[in-house]
Design a protein around this motif. Structure first.
Motif, PDB file in Angstrom:
ATOM      1  N   LEU A  10      73.514  17.713  -5.638  1.00 40.86           N
ATOM      2  CA  LEU A  10      72.636  16.697  -5.064  1.00 40.86           C
ATOM      3  C   LEU A  10      71.271  17.288  -4.724  1.00 40.86           C
ATOM      4  N   ASP A  11      71.253  18.392  -3.979  1.00 41.42           N
ATOM      5  CA  ASP A  11      70.004  19.004  -3.513  1.00 41.42           C
ATOM      6  C   ASP A  11      69.461  20.014  -4.518  1.00 41.42           C
ATOM      7  N   ASP A  12      70.127  21.137  -4.558  1.00 41.20           N
ATOM      8  CA  ASP A  12      69.672  22.267  -5.361  1.00 41.20           C
ATOM      9  C   ASP A  12      70.756  22.671  -6.351  1.00 41.20           C
ATOM     10  N   PRO A  13      70.346  23.029  -7.573  1.00 41.18           N
ATOM     11  CA  PRO A  13      71.338  23.547  -8.526  1.00 41.18           C
ATOM     12  C   PRO A  13      71.858  24.894  -8.056  1.00 41.18           C
ATOM     13  N   LEU A  14      72.827  25.416  -8.771  1.00 41.73           N
ATOM     14  CA  LEU A  14      73.367  26.728  -8.458  1.00 41.73           C
ATOM     15  C   LEU A  14      72.299  27.803  -8.617  1.00 41.73           C
ATOM     16  N   SER A  15      72.287  28.754  -7.704  1.00 41.02           N
ATOM     17  CA  SER A  15      71.439  29.932  -7.883  1.00 41.02           C
ATOM     18  C   SER A  15      72.090  30.784  -8.977  1.00 41.02           C
ATOM     19  N   ASP A  16      71.395  31.801  -9.437  1.00 41.53           N
ATOM     20  CA  ASP A  16      71.966  32.685 -10.456  1.00 41.53           C
ATOM     21  C   ASP A  16      73.259  33.329  -9.961  1.00 41.53           C
ATOM     22  N   ASP A  17      73.269  33.800  -8.701  1.00 39.49           N
ATOM     23  CA  ASP A  17      74.472  34.423  -8.146  1.00 39.49           C
ATOM     24  C   ASP A  17      75.612  33.417  -8.016  1.00 39.49           C
ATOM     25  N   GLU A  18      75.293  32.206  -7.586  1.00 39.86           N
ATOM     26  CA  GLU A  18      76.321  31.169  -7.450  1.00 39.86           C
ATOM     27  C   GLU A  18      76.891  30.793  -8.815  1.00 39.86           C
ATOM     28  N   ARG A  19      76.029  30.688  -9.801  1.00 38.67           N
ATOM     29  CA  ARG A  19      76.492  30.357 -11.154  1.00 38.67           C
ATOM     30  C   ARG A  19      77.434  31.447 -11.670  1.00 38.67           C
ATOM     31  N   ARG A  20      77.051  32.712 -11.451  1.00 41.52           N
ATOM     32  CA  ARG A  20      77.928  33.817 -11.866  1.00 41.52           C
ATOM     33  C   ARG A  20      79.288  33.720 -11.184  1.00 41.52           C
ATOM     34  N   LEU A  21      79.287  33.408  -9.881  1.00 41.44           N
ATOM     35  CA  LEU A  21      80.540  33.271  -9.134  1.00 41.44           C
ATOM     36  C   LEU A  21      81.424  32.180  -9.749  1.00 41.44           C
ATOM     37  N   VAL A  22      80.839  31.024 -10.041  1.00 45.03           N
ATOM     38  CA  VAL A  22      81.609  29.921 -10.624  1.00 45.03           C
ATOM     39  C   VAL A  22      82.119  30.297 -12.009  1.00 45.03           C
ATOM     40  N   GLU A  23      81.260  30.876 -12.830  1.00 47.06           N
ATOM     41  CA  GLU A  23      81.677  31.245 -14.181  1.00 47.06           C
ATOM     42  C   GLU A  23      82.790  32.292 -14.147  1.00 47.06           C
ATOM     43  N   GLN A  24      82.663  33.292 -13.282  1.00 46.00           N
ATOM     44  CA  GLN A  24      83.685  34.339 -13.202  1.00 46.00           C
ATOM     45  C   GLN A  24      84.997  33.814 -12.630  1.00 46.00           C
ATOM     46  N   SER A  25      84.922  32.790 -11.773  1.00 44.19           N
ATOM     47  CA  SER A  25      86.123  32.273 -11.114  1.00 44.19           C
ATOM     48  C   SER A  25      86.825  31.173 -11.897  1.00 44.19           C
ATOM     49  N   LEU A  26      86.053  30.343 -12.599  1.00 41.90           N
ATOM     50  CA  LEU A  26      86.634  29.130 -13.164  1.00 41.90           C
ATOM     51  C   LEU A  26      86.525  28.992 -14.678  1.00 41.90           C
ATOM     52  N   LEU A  27      85.919  29.948 -15.361  1.00 38.66           N
ATOM     53  CA  LEU A  27      85.774  29.864 -16.816  1.00 38.66           C
ATOM     54  C   LEU A  27      86.477  31.009 -17.512  1.00 38.66           C
ATOM     55  N   GLY A  28      86.720  30.819 -18.796  1.00 34.62           N
ATOM     56  CA  GLY A  28      87.235  31.889 -19.633  1.00 34.62           C
ATOM     57  C   GLY A  28      88.724  31.839 -19.848  1.00 34.62           C
ATOM     58  N   PRO A  29      89.197  32.682 -20.752  1.00 35.29           N
ATOM     59  CA  PRO A  29      90.606  32.641 -21.138  1.00 35.29           C
ATOM     60  C   PRO A  29      91.569  32.915 -19.996  1.00 35.29           C
ATOM     61  N   TRP A  30      91.196  33.816 -19.081  1.00 34.80           N
ATOM     62  CA  TRP A  30      92.099  34.123 -17.967  1.00 34.80           C
ATOM     63  C   TRP A  30      92.199  32.956 -16.994  1.00 34.80           C
ATOM     64  N   ALA A  31      91.212  32.056 -16.991  1.00 30.32           N
ATOM     65  CA  ALA A  31      91.213  30.909 -16.076  1.00 30.32           C
ATOM     66  C   ALA A  31      91.755  29.654 -16.738  1.00 30.32           C
ATOM     67  N   LYS A  32      92.393  29.792 -17.914  1.00 27.55           N
ATOM     68  CA  LYS A  32      92.822  28.605 -18.657  1.00 27.55           C
ATOM     69  C   LYS A  32      93.841  27.770 -17.889  1.00 27.55           C
ATOM     70  N   PHE A  33      94.625  28.378 -17.024  1.00 28.55           N
ATOM     71  CA  PHE A  33      95.593  27.597 -16.256  1.00 28.55           C
ATOM     72  C   PHE A  33      94.916  26.886 -15.088  1.00 28.55           C
ATOM     73  N   ARG A  34      93.737  27.348 -14.717  1.00 31.06           N
ATOM     74  CA  ARG A  34      92.996  26.718 -13.626  1.00 31.06           C
ATOM     75  C   ARG A  34      92.170  25.555 -14.162  1.00 31.06           C
TER      76      ARG A  34
END
Length: 145
Positions: A10-34
Protein backbone atom coordinates in the motif's frame (compact mmCIF):
# COMPACT_ATOMS: atom_id res chain seq x y z
CA UNK A 1 4.42 -22.79 -16.07
CA UNK A 2 6.41 -21.12 -13.29
CA UNK A 3 4.41 -20.16 -10.22
CA UNK A 4 4.46 -16.47 -9.39
CA UNK A 5 4.14 -15.21 -5.83
CA UNK A 6 2.35 -11.86 -5.70
CA UNK A 7 3.46 -9.29 -3.16
CA UNK A 8 0.93 -6.51 -2.48
CA UNK A 9 1.82 -3.21 -0.86
CA UNK A 10 0.00 0.00 0.00
CA UNK A 11 2.65 2.54 1.09
CA UNK A 12 6.13 1.54 0.05
CA UNK A 13 7.39 -1.40 -2.00
CA UNK A 14 9.89 -3.81 -0.53
CA UNK A 15 13.36 -2.44 0.11
CA UNK A 16 16.24 -4.40 -1.43
CA UNK A 17 16.90 -6.14 1.91
CA UNK A 18 13.22 -6.95 2.40
CA UNK A 19 12.95 -8.34 -1.12
CA UNK A 20 15.99 -10.55 -0.50
CA UNK A 21 14.39 -11.80 2.73
CA UNK A 22 11.14 -12.70 0.94
CA UNK A 23 12.92 -14.34 -1.98
CA UNK A 24 15.20 -16.38 0.29
CA UNK A 25 12.29 -17.43 2.52
CA UNK A 26 9.47 -18.07 0.08
CA UNK A 27 10.94 -18.79 -3.37
CA UNK A 28 12.92 -21.55 -5.00
CA UNK A 29 12.99 -25.32 -5.09
CA UNK A 30 13.54 -25.76 -1.35
CA UNK A 31 10.42 -23.65 -0.66
CA UNK A 32 8.19 -25.65 -3.03
CA UNK A 33 6.15 -27.08 -0.16
CA UNK A 34 5.59 -23.57 1.19
CA UNK A 35 4.70 -21.59 -1.95
CA UNK A 36 5.92 -23.50 -4.99
CA UNK A 37 6.85 -20.11 -6.44
CA UNK A 38 9.98 -19.20 -8.36
CA UNK A 39 9.26 -15.53 -9.08
CA UNK A 40 8.11 -12.63 -6.90
CA UNK A 41 6.02 -9.83 -8.44
CA UNK A 42 5.28 -6.67 -6.45
CA UNK A 43 1.85 -5.12 -6.99
CA UNK A 44 0.90 -1.70 -5.64
CA UNK A 45 -2.64 -1.51 -4.29
CA UNK A 46 -4.17 1.70 -5.63
CA UNK A 47 -6.04 3.12 -2.69
CA UNK A 48 -7.59 6.35 -1.64
CA UNK A 49 -8.38 5.66 1.98
CA UNK A 50 -11.07 7.58 3.84
CA UNK A 51 -9.99 9.99 6.52
CA UNK A 52 -11.06 9.46 10.13
CA UNK A 53 -13.86 11.58 11.54
CA UNK A 54 -13.38 14.34 14.13
CA UNK A 55 -12.99 11.74 16.90
CA UNK A 56 -10.27 9.87 14.98
CA UNK A 57 -12.56 6.94 14.12
CA UNK A 58 -13.38 5.44 10.75
CA UNK A 59 -16.98 4.71 9.83
CA UNK A 60 -18.21 1.13 9.97
CA UNK A 61 -16.66 -2.02 11.32
CA UNK A 62 -13.30 -3.29 10.09
CA UNK A 63 -15.16 -5.97 8.12
CA UNK A 64 -17.31 -3.31 6.40
CA UNK A 65 -14.20 -1.30 5.55
CA UNK A 66 -12.58 -4.46 4.14
CA UNK A 67 -15.56 -4.97 1.85
CA UNK A 68 -15.23 -1.41 0.57
CA UNK A 69 -11.50 -1.66 -0.15
CA UNK A 70 -11.66 -5.03 -1.94
CA UNK A 71 -12.11 -3.17 -5.24
CA UNK A 72 -8.65 -1.68 -4.71
CA UNK A 73 -7.24 -5.20 -4.35
CA UNK A 74 -9.09 -6.32 -7.48
CA UNK A 75 -7.48 -3.45 -9.44
CA UNK A 76 -4.08 -4.67 -8.21
CA UNK A 77 -4.82 -8.18 -9.52
CA UNK A 78 -5.85 -10.10 -6.40
CA UNK A 79 -8.40 -12.19 -8.32
CA UNK A 80 -5.49 -13.83 -10.19
CA UNK A 81 -4.33 -15.07 -6.78
CA UNK A 82 -7.60 -16.65 -5.66
CA UNK A 83 -6.87 -19.96 -3.95
CA UNK A 84 -3.25 -19.19 -3.12
CA UNK A 85 -1.36 -17.43 -0.40
CA UNK A 86 0.21 -14.05 -1.21
CA UNK A 87 2.61 -11.62 0.46
CA UNK A 88 1.32 -8.43 2.10
CA UNK A 89 3.75 -5.64 3.00
CA UNK A 90 2.56 -4.11 6.24
CA UNK A 91 1.79 -0.39 5.96
CA UNK A 92 2.57 1.96 8.82
CA UNK A 93 -1.08 2.32 9.83
CA UNK A 94 -1.90 -0.78 11.90
CA UNK A 95 -5.68 -0.41 11.55
CA UNK A 96 -5.54 -0.38 7.74
CA UNK A 97 -3.04 -3.23 7.88
CA UNK A 98 -5.62 -5.39 9.68
CA UNK A 99 -8.41 -4.34 7.29
CA UNK A 100 -6.33 -5.20 4.23
CA UNK A 101 -5.19 -8.51 5.71
CA UNK A 102 -8.85 -9.44 6.25
CA UNK A 103 -9.76 -8.35 2.70
CA UNK A 104 -6.86 -10.37 1.27
CA UNK A 105 -8.01 -13.45 3.18
CA UNK A 106 -11.57 -12.94 1.91
CA UNK A 107 -10.30 -12.52 -1.67
CA UNK A 108 -7.78 -15.38 -1.82
CA UNK A 109 -9.07 -17.80 0.80
CA UNK A 110 -5.78 -17.59 2.72
CA UNK A 111 -4.19 -15.31 5.27
CA UNK A 112 -1.16 -13.64 3.68
CA UNK A 113 2.50 -13.88 4.47
CA UNK A 114 3.01 -10.50 6.13
CA UNK A 115 6.26 -8.60 5.79
CA UNK A 116 6.22 -6.92 9.18
CA UNK A 117 8.36 -3.81 9.12
CA UNK A 118 6.65 -1.61 11.72
CA UNK A 119 7.03 -2.25 15.44
CA UNK A 120 5.82 -0.64 18.65
CA UNK A 121 8.87 0.76 20.43
CA UNK A 122 8.41 2.77 23.60
CA UNK A 123 5.48 5.03 22.71
CA UNK A 124 6.13 5.29 18.97
CA UNK A 125 5.65 3.04 15.98
CA UNK A 126 9.01 2.63 14.27
CA UNK A 127 10.27 0.91 11.18
CA UNK A 128 12.70 -1.90 11.89
CA UNK A 129 14.28 -4.95 10.30
CA UNK A 130 11.58 -6.90 8.52
CA UNK A 131 10.36 -10.35 9.39
CA UNK A 132 7.82 -12.59 7.69
CA UNK A 133 4.73 -13.77 9.55
CA UNK A 134 2.67 -16.62 8.08
CA UNK A 135 -0.81 -15.49 9.14
CA UNK A 136 -2.46 -18.55 7.59
CA UNK A 137 -0.44 -20.76 9.92
CA UNK A 138 -1.58 -18.60 12.83
CA UNK A 139 -5.21 -18.83 11.68
CA UNK A 140 -4.94 -22.61 11.28
CA UNK A 141 -3.57 -22.83 14.82
CA UNK A 142 -6.57 -20.95 16.20
CA UNK A 143 -8.90 -23.74 15.15
CA UNK A 144 -7.05 -26.39 17.14
CA UNK A 145 -7.89 -27.47 20.66
Amino acid sequence: MARILSCYYLDDPLSDDERRLVEQSLLGPWAKFRTGAVLLIERRVPAVLPLPDATGQFGGTPEQRATRIRSHLRHAGIMDDAGQQVVWVMPQDREWDAVFQFAIRESTGFGPYVVQRWFERDIARQRGSARIVDTQMLLDGLGRD
